[in-house]
Design a protein around this motif. Sequence first.
Motif, PDB file in Angstrom:
ATOM      1  N   THR A  10       0.707  -1.315   0.063  1.00  0.00           N
ATOM      2  CA  THR A  10      -0.069  -0.015   0.139  1.00  0.00           C
ATOM      3  C   THR A  10       0.785   1.360   0.144  1.00  0.00           C
ATOM      4  O   THR A  10       0.503   2.113  -0.011  1.00  0.00           O
ATOM      5  CB  THR A  10      -0.880   0.064   1.062  1.00  0.00           C
ATOM      6  OG1 THR A  10       0.180   0.099   2.469  1.00  0.00           O
ATOM      7  CG2 THR A  10      -1.712  -1.325   1.201  1.00  0.00           C
ATOM      8  N   HIS A  11       2.207   1.081   0.171  1.00  0.00           N
ATOM      9  CA  HIS A  11       3.207   2.338   0.389  1.00  0.00           C
ATOM     10  C   HIS A  11       2.771   3.312   1.359  1.00  0.00           C
ATOM     11  O   HIS A  11       2.947   4.308   1.490  1.00  0.00           O
ATOM     12  CB  HIS A  11       3.266   3.030  -1.069  1.00  0.00           C
ATOM     13  CG  HIS A  11       3.494   2.027  -2.314  1.00  0.00           C
ATOM     14  ND1 HIS A  11       4.689   1.519  -2.263  1.00  0.00           N
ATOM     15  CD2 HIS A  11       2.688   1.727  -3.062  1.00  0.00           C
ATOM     16  CE1 HIS A  11       4.569   0.932  -3.605  1.00  0.00           C
ATOM     17  NE2 HIS A  11       3.656   0.680  -4.024  1.00  0.00           N
ATOM     18  N   ARG A  12       2.318   2.516   2.572  1.00  0.00           N
ATOM     19  CA  ARG A  12       1.788   3.383   3.743  1.00  0.00           C
ATOM     20  C   ARG A  12       2.845   3.088   4.759  1.00  0.00           C
ATOM     21  O   ARG A  12       3.393   2.237   5.025  1.00  0.00           O
ATOM     22  CB  ARG A  12       0.372   3.144   4.076  1.00  0.00           C
ATOM     23  CG  ARG A  12      -0.560   3.564   3.133  1.00  0.00           C
ATOM     24  CD  ARG A  12      -2.072   3.158   3.499  1.00  0.00           C
ATOM     25  NE  ARG A  12      -3.018   3.781   2.497  1.00  0.00           N
ATOM     26  CZ  ARG A  12      -4.352   3.484   2.739  1.00  0.00           C
ATOM     27  NH1 ARG A  12      -4.938   2.731   3.757  1.00  0.00           N
ATOM     28  NH2 ARG A  12      -5.257   3.725   1.689  1.00  0.00           N
ATOM     29  N   TYR A  13       3.159   4.148   5.604  1.00  0.00           N
ATOM     30  CA  TYR A  13       3.928   4.212   6.738  1.00  0.00           C
ATOM     31  C   TYR A  13       2.910   4.403   8.061  1.00  0.00           C
ATOM     32  O   TYR A  13       2.177   5.336   8.048  1.00  0.00           O
ATOM     33  CB  TYR A  13       4.922   5.289   6.793  1.00  0.00           C
ATOM     34  CG  TYR A  13       5.752   5.217   5.742  1.00  0.00           C
ATOM     35  CD1 TYR A  13       7.317   4.759   5.906  1.00  0.00           C
ATOM     36  CD2 TYR A  13       5.584   5.406   4.179  1.00  0.00           C
ATOM     37  CE1 TYR A  13       7.979   4.632   4.981  1.00  0.00           C
ATOM     38  CE2 TYR A  13       6.509   5.577   3.416  1.00  0.00           C
ATOM     39  CZ  TYR A  13       7.902   5.202   3.815  1.00  0.00           C
ATOM     40  OH  TYR A  13       8.526   5.048   2.724  1.00  0.00           O
ATOM     41  N   THR A  14       2.860   3.426   8.837  1.00  0.00           N
ATOM     42  CA  THR A  14       2.107   3.777  10.344  1.00  0.00           C
ATOM     43  C   THR A  14       3.204   3.581  11.427  1.00  0.00           C
ATOM     44  O   THR A  14       4.028   2.666  11.434  1.00  0.00           O
ATOM     45  CB  THR A  14       1.093   2.675  10.237  1.00  0.00           C
ATOM     46  OG1 THR A  14       1.581   1.347  10.058  1.00  0.00           O
ATOM     47  CG2 THR A  14       0.243   2.899   9.248  1.00  0.00           C
ATOM     48  N   THR A  15       2.745   4.134  12.540  1.00  0.00           N
ATOM     49  CA  THR A  15       3.682   3.805  13.722  1.00  0.00           C
ATOM     50  C   THR A  15       3.226   2.644  14.275  1.00  0.00           C
ATOM     51  O   THR A  15       2.135   2.158  14.339  1.00  0.00           O
ATOM     52  CB  THR A  15       3.221   4.985  14.790  1.00  0.00           C
ATOM     53  OG1 THR A  15       1.698   5.092  15.006  1.00  0.00           O
ATOM     54  CG2 THR A  15       3.782   6.299  14.242  1.00  0.00           C
ATOM     55  N   PRO A 201       0.523  11.141  -9.291  1.00  0.00           N
ATOM     56  CA  PRO A 201       0.574   9.841  -9.878  1.00  0.00           C
ATOM     57  C   PRO A 201      -0.328   8.870  -9.021  1.00  0.00           C
ATOM     58  O   PRO A 201      -0.358   8.963  -7.625  1.00  0.00           O
ATOM     59  CB  PRO A 201       1.942   9.279 -10.032  1.00  0.00           C
ATOM     60  CG  PRO A 201       2.635  10.713  -9.704  1.00  0.00           C
ATOM     61  CD  PRO A 201       1.840  11.466  -9.021  1.00  0.00           C
ATOM     62  N   SER A 202      -0.837   7.797  -9.694  1.00  0.00           N
ATOM     63  CA  SER A 202      -1.732   6.800  -8.867  1.00  0.00           C
ATOM     64  C   SER A 202      -0.800   6.095  -8.142  1.00  0.00           C
ATOM     65  O   SER A 202      -1.174   5.497  -7.012  1.00  0.00           O
ATOM     66  CB  SER A 202      -2.257   6.055  -9.950  1.00  0.00           C
ATOM     67  OG  SER A 202      -1.510   5.259 -10.917  1.00  0.00           O
ATOM     68  N   ASN A 203       0.580   5.684  -8.374  1.00  0.00           N
ATOM     69  CA  ASN A 203       1.137   4.901  -7.680  1.00  0.00           C
ATOM     70  C   ASN A 203       2.142   5.977  -6.742  1.00  0.00           C
ATOM     71  O   ASN A 203       2.730   6.806  -7.124  1.00  0.00           O
ATOM     72  CB  ASN A 203       2.427   4.314  -8.596  1.00  0.00           C
ATOM     73  CG  ASN A 203       3.252   3.337  -7.832  1.00  0.00           C
ATOM     74  OD1 ASN A 203       4.314   3.701  -7.019  1.00  0.00           O
ATOM     75  ND2 ASN A 203       3.232   2.089  -7.922  1.00  0.00           N
ATOM     76  N   ASP A 204       1.893   5.933  -5.464  1.00  0.00           N
ATOM     77  CA  ASP A 204       2.507   6.904  -4.447  1.00  0.00           C
ATOM     78  C   ASP A 204       3.628   6.153  -3.514  1.00  0.00           C
ATOM     79  O   ASP A 204       3.861   6.278  -2.455  1.00  0.00           O
ATOM     80  CB  ASP A 204       1.204   6.934  -3.317  1.00  0.00           C
ATOM     81  CG  ASP A 204       1.691   7.984  -2.603  1.00  0.00           C
ATOM     82  OD1 ASP A 204       2.376   9.073  -3.190  1.00  0.00           O
ATOM     83  OD2 ASP A 204       1.230   8.344  -1.261  1.00  0.00           O
ATOM     84  N   ARG A 205       4.716   5.776  -4.472  1.00  0.00           N
ATOM     85  CA  ARG A 205       5.799   5.419  -3.966  1.00  0.00           C
ATOM     86  C   ARG A 205       6.641   6.621  -3.586  1.00  0.00           C
ATOM     87  O   ARG A 205       6.342   7.649  -3.891  1.00  0.00           O
ATOM     88  CB  ARG A 205       6.617   4.721  -5.126  1.00  0.00           C
ATOM     89  CG  ARG A 205       6.504   3.101  -5.151  1.00  0.00           C
ATOM     90  CD  ARG A 205       7.571   2.501  -6.231  1.00  0.00           C
ATOM     91  NE  ARG A 205       8.873   2.758  -5.812  1.00  0.00           N
ATOM     92  CZ  ARG A 205       9.676   1.995  -5.031  1.00  0.00           C
ATOM     93  NH1 ARG A 205       9.112   0.977  -4.420  1.00  0.00           N
ATOM     94  NH2 ARG A 205      10.893   2.417  -4.883  1.00  0.00           N
ATOM     95  N   ASP A 206       7.363   6.469  -2.670  1.00  0.00           N
ATOM     96  CA  ASP A 206       8.371   7.780  -2.146  1.00  0.00           C
ATOM     97  C   ASP A 206       9.528   7.969  -2.873  1.00  0.00           C
ATOM     98  O   ASP A 206      10.577   8.330  -2.313  1.00  0.00           O
ATOM     99  CB  ASP A 206       8.495   7.424  -0.693  1.00  0.00           C
ATOM    100  CG  ASP A 206       8.730   8.727   0.114  1.00  0.00           C
ATOM    101  OD1 ASP A 206       7.719   9.601  -0.010  1.00  0.00           O
ATOM    102  OD2 ASP A 206       9.807   8.961   0.908  1.00  0.00           O
ATOM    103  N   ASP A 207       9.287   8.054  -4.258  1.00  0.00           N
ATOM    104  CA  ASP A 207      10.400   8.391  -5.164  1.00  0.00           C
ATOM    105  C   ASP A 207       9.657   8.802  -6.393  1.00  0.00           C
ATOM    106  O   ASP A 207       8.476   8.741  -6.832  1.00  0.00           O
ATOM    107  CB  ASP A 207      11.385   7.302  -5.217  1.00  0.00           C
ATOM    108  CG  ASP A 207      10.783   5.920  -5.258  1.00  0.00           C
ATOM    109  OD1 ASP A 207      11.571   4.943  -4.931  1.00  0.00           O
ATOM    110  OD2 ASP A 207       9.825   5.947  -6.050  1.00  0.00           O
ATOM    111  N   ASP A 208      10.373   9.112  -7.378  1.00  0.00           N
ATOM    112  CA  ASP A 208       9.980   9.492  -8.653  1.00  0.00           C
ATOM    113  C   ASP A 208      10.499   8.457  -9.716  1.00  0.00           C
ATOM    114  O   ASP A 208      11.719   8.225  -9.926  1.00  0.00           O
ATOM    115  CB  ASP A 208      10.341  10.712  -9.042  1.00  0.00           C
ATOM    116  CG  ASP A 208      11.619  11.027  -9.569  1.00  0.00           C
ATOM    117  OD1 ASP A 208      11.527  11.578 -10.701  1.00  0.00           O
ATOM    118  OD2 ASP A 208      12.565  10.431  -8.849  1.00  0.00           O
ATOM    119  N   HIS A 209       9.633   7.907 -10.573  1.00  0.00           N
ATOM    120  CA  HIS A 209       9.986   6.911 -11.593  1.00  0.00           C
ATOM    121  C   HIS A 209       9.437   7.208 -12.836  1.00  0.00           C
ATOM    122  O   HIS A 209       9.471   6.379 -13.711  1.00  0.00           O
ATOM    123  CB  HIS A 209       9.372   5.362 -11.302  1.00  0.00           C
ATOM    124  CG  HIS A 209      10.005   4.751  -9.828  1.00  0.00           C
ATOM    125  ND1 HIS A 209      11.453   4.894  -9.547  1.00  0.00           N
ATOM    126  CD2 HIS A 209       9.240   4.455  -8.752  1.00  0.00           C
ATOM    127  CE1 HIS A 209      11.529   4.385  -8.376  1.00  0.00           C
ATOM    128  NE2 HIS A 209      10.400   4.133  -7.967  1.00  0.00           N
TER     129      HIS A 209
END
Length: 222
Positions: A10-15, A201-209
């Motif tokens: 999901t490319h999500r960060y959770t505590t 972009p629809s893909n929410d990775r934490d970089d650019d491709h």
Amino acid sequence: MAAIHFDPETHRYTTIDDGTEVPTVTQRIRRAGLLGPAAQFYTAESADRGITIHRGCDHHDQGRDMAAFRKSEYGGYLTSYIRWCNAVEPVWTAIETPQYSPRYQTAGTPDRIGTIHGLPVILDLKSGGKASWHGIQLSLYALIQDSDIPPRHFRRIALYLRSNGRMAQSVEYTSNYDYIQALALIATQEETPDAPDHPDPSNDRDDDHGPPAATGPRKADA
């Protein structure tokens, strides 16, 4: 190290303590509208390409045999990276390691943290073109890194890989204004957490491709 969980699906960060979702570096940049018209050029195909190239570079740094990959469709990008590494001789202490700052309530995964000739470095691999927000992205990564080294002591480098296998081009971002902008957008978004997102972009990775960005290059030492 601050406890954070990253879900690669999901490319999500959770505590880890209470499962609260944390805004990412990319989301911070997107919500500030800094991606500009470049967002429209992102596609599932370009995202998959970037993921494949990043994975190839990761596997190389982990010591895997990449002979077959270097003969594949995206092998030129890896060769470009290897030639740069051979010339510069970086020492990586963290490869694709999620970072989280409770102070700034921001998470992200810089591609590389380490040293070059003894100096601390945060580096992001780019399989697309230069964009005006890359310096801010690297500043955000420096702010959230888990280290005793002050953020502004890190060299901030974007490494632009070449598809033809020529040595990658490194651009060092040195402007203090990048940090000012990074801190300002965090402060603004914390004050207005429900503000609508800008197109992304629809893909929410934490970089650019994506392909070369429409926002164009910026002067790294401006």
